[in-house]
Write an enzyme that holds these catalytic residues in place. Structure first.
Site, PDB file in Angstrom:
ATOM      1  N   HIS A 181      10.522 -15.691  -8.032  1.00 18.69           N
ATOM      2  CA  HIS A 181       9.451 -14.691  -8.143  1.00 18.69           C
ATOM      3  C   HIS A 181       9.094 -14.419  -9.601  1.00 18.69           C
ATOM      4  O   HIS A 181       7.947 -14.103  -9.913  1.00 18.69           O
ATOM      5  CB  HIS A 181       9.862 -13.391  -7.442  1.00 18.69           C
ATOM      6  CG  HIS A 181      10.211 -13.616  -6.000  1.00 18.69           C
ATOM      7  ND1 HIS A 181       9.288 -14.027  -5.079  1.00 18.69           N
ATOM      8  CD2 HIS A 181      11.398 -13.522  -5.347  1.00 18.69           C
ATOM      9  CE1 HIS A 181       9.881 -14.175  -3.901  1.00 18.69           C
ATOM     10  NE2 HIS A 181      11.165 -13.872  -4.029  1.00 18.69           N
TER      11      HIS A 181
ATOM     12  N   THR B 206      -9.027   5.209  -0.454  1.00 12.96           N
ATOM     13  CA  THR B 206      -8.424   4.076   0.260  1.00 12.96           C
ATOM     14  C   THR B 206      -7.330   3.387  -0.549  1.00 12.96           C
ATOM     15  O   THR B 206      -6.593   2.563  -0.007  1.00 12.96           O
ATOM     16  CB  THR B 206      -9.495   2.996   0.533  1.00 12.96           C
ATOM     17  OG1 THR B 206     -10.057   2.620  -0.739  1.00 12.96           O
ATOM     18  CG2 THR B 206     -10.596   3.521   1.442  1.00 12.96           C
TER      19      THR B 206
ATOM     20  N   CYS C 287      -6.362   6.963  -4.550  1.00 11.48           N
ATOM     21  CA  CYS C 287      -7.770   7.322  -4.342  1.00 11.48           C
ATOM     22  C   CYS C 287      -7.973   7.427  -2.834  1.00 11.48           C
ATOM     23  O   CYS C 287      -6.993   7.578  -2.098  1.00 11.48           O
ATOM     24  CB  CYS C 287      -8.731   6.349  -5.035  1.00 11.48           C
ATOM     25  SG  CYS C 287      -8.839   4.688  -4.357  1.00 11.48           S
TER      26      CYS C 287
ATOM     27  N   HIS D 103       9.230  -8.867  -4.882  1.00 11.95           N
ATOM     28  CA  HIS D 103       8.540 -10.146  -5.131  1.00 11.95           C
ATOM     29  C   HIS D 103       7.542 -10.079  -6.286  1.00 11.95           C
ATOM     30  O   HIS D 103       7.341 -11.082  -6.962  1.00 11.95           O
ATOM     31  CB  HIS D 103       7.788 -10.601  -3.870  1.00 11.95           C
ATOM     32  CG  HIS D 103       8.705 -11.103  -2.790  1.00 11.95           C
ATOM     33  ND1 HIS D 103       8.267 -11.870  -1.729  1.00 11.95           N
ATOM     34  CD2 HIS D 103      10.039 -10.935  -2.600  1.00 11.95           C
ATOM     35  CE1 HIS D 103       9.287 -12.166  -0.945  1.00 11.95           C
ATOM     36  NE2 HIS D 103      10.383 -11.598  -1.440  1.00 11.95           N
TER      37      HIS D 103
ATOM     38  N   ASP E  14      -8.115  10.211  -8.032  1.00 14.27           N
ATOM     39  CA  ASP E  14      -9.461  10.788  -8.089  1.00 14.27           C
ATOM     40  C   ASP E  14      -9.476  12.026  -7.181  1.00 14.27           C
ATOM     41  O   ASP E  14      -8.429  12.446  -6.669  1.00 14.27           O
ATOM     42  CB  ASP E  14     -10.532   9.741  -7.734  1.00 14.27           C
ATOM     43  CG  ASP E  14     -10.507   9.326  -6.265  1.00 14.27           C
ATOM     44  OD1 ASP E  14      -9.615   9.782  -5.522  1.00 14.27           O
ATOM     45  OD2 ASP E  14     -11.385   8.539  -5.860  1.00 14.27           O
TER      46      ASP E  14
HETATM   47  C1  RB5 Z   1     -14.334   8.327  -3.211  1.00 10.51           C
HETATM   48  O1  RB5 Z   1     -15.199   8.838  -2.254  1.00 10.51           O
HETATM   49  C2  RB5 Z   1     -13.802   6.966  -2.753  1.00 10.51           C
HETATM   50  O2  RB5 Z   1     -14.825   6.026  -2.806  1.00 10.51           O
HETATM   51  C3  RB5 Z   1     -12.633   6.546  -3.612  1.00 10.51           C
HETATM   52  O3  RB5 Z   1     -11.645   7.514  -3.556  1.00 10.51           O
HETATM   53  C4  RB5 Z   1     -11.948   5.253  -3.200  1.00 10.51           C
HETATM   54  O4  RB5 Z   1     -11.649   5.234  -1.844  1.00 10.51           O
HETATM   55  C5  RB5 Z   1     -12.538   4.003  -3.681  1.00 10.51           C
HETATM   56  O5  RB5 Z   1     -12.015   2.903  -3.478  1.00 10.51           O
END
Ligand code: RB5
Length: 152
Positions: free
Chosen positions: A136, A70, A68, A101, A11
């Site tokens: 596994h 996180t 993304c 695994h 993203d």
């Molecule tokens: C975008 O701001 C953020 O929410 C997205 O990149 C991600 O971290 C969602 O899990």
């Protein structure tokens, strides 16, 4: 691992790291296929890029990278799809385990939680580590029984 191409998508939060990782894949002689997004300023929705990954990965022996902010949202979205075993990794240990695994075929990390050097090390590790099989394999096979049938 016998890999000819690696799909990559992110993203907006993951865009800059995606560009760095894409260039890194080329130095490792992988064919990087970029599914977007295409800039860091246009706000987009991470499930759309996990869905795009799922449309391109038609069998479990195909591979990808998702990024993304996180890594959490995009990995949750990816794991709703058949043929995707997406592992949110944080270091080379989790990247190794994801392959050995879990036979993960999509590596995921967060651009806001992972610096580019650590991201590159995870990529190198993930795509050079074989699935260990044995006990596994039995566990990974059990993942398929609760797989949703998704028609994108
Ligand atoms: C975008 O701001 C953020 O929410 C997205 O990149 C991600 O971290 C969602 O899990």
């Amino acid at each position: 691992m016998n890999i000819d191409k690696i799909f990559i998508a992110s993203d907006h939060a993951g865009f800059e790291l995606k560009e760095e990782i894409k260039a890194f894949l080329k130095t490792l002689n992988f064919d990087a296929i970029d599914l977007g997004t295409n800039d860091a300023v246009t706000s987009v929705d991470y499930p759309d890029f996990a869905n795009l990954m799922a449309k391109n990965i038609c069998q479990a022996e195909e591979y990808g990278i998702l990024i993304c902010g996180t890594g959490i949202g995009i990995s949750i979205a990816a794991n709703r799809h058949k043929n995707l075993r997406c592992a949110l990794c944080h270091d080379t240990y989790t990247a190794t385990m994801a392959r050995e695994h879990n036979n993960a075929n999509v590596l995921c990390f967060g651009a806001r939680t992972t610096n580019s050097e650590d991201g590159k090390q995870m990529v190198k590790t993930f795509f050079s580590t074989e699935f260990a099989g044995g006990r596994h394999a039995r566990r990974v096979d059990k993942l398929s029984c609760c797989e949703a049938k998704n028609d994108l």
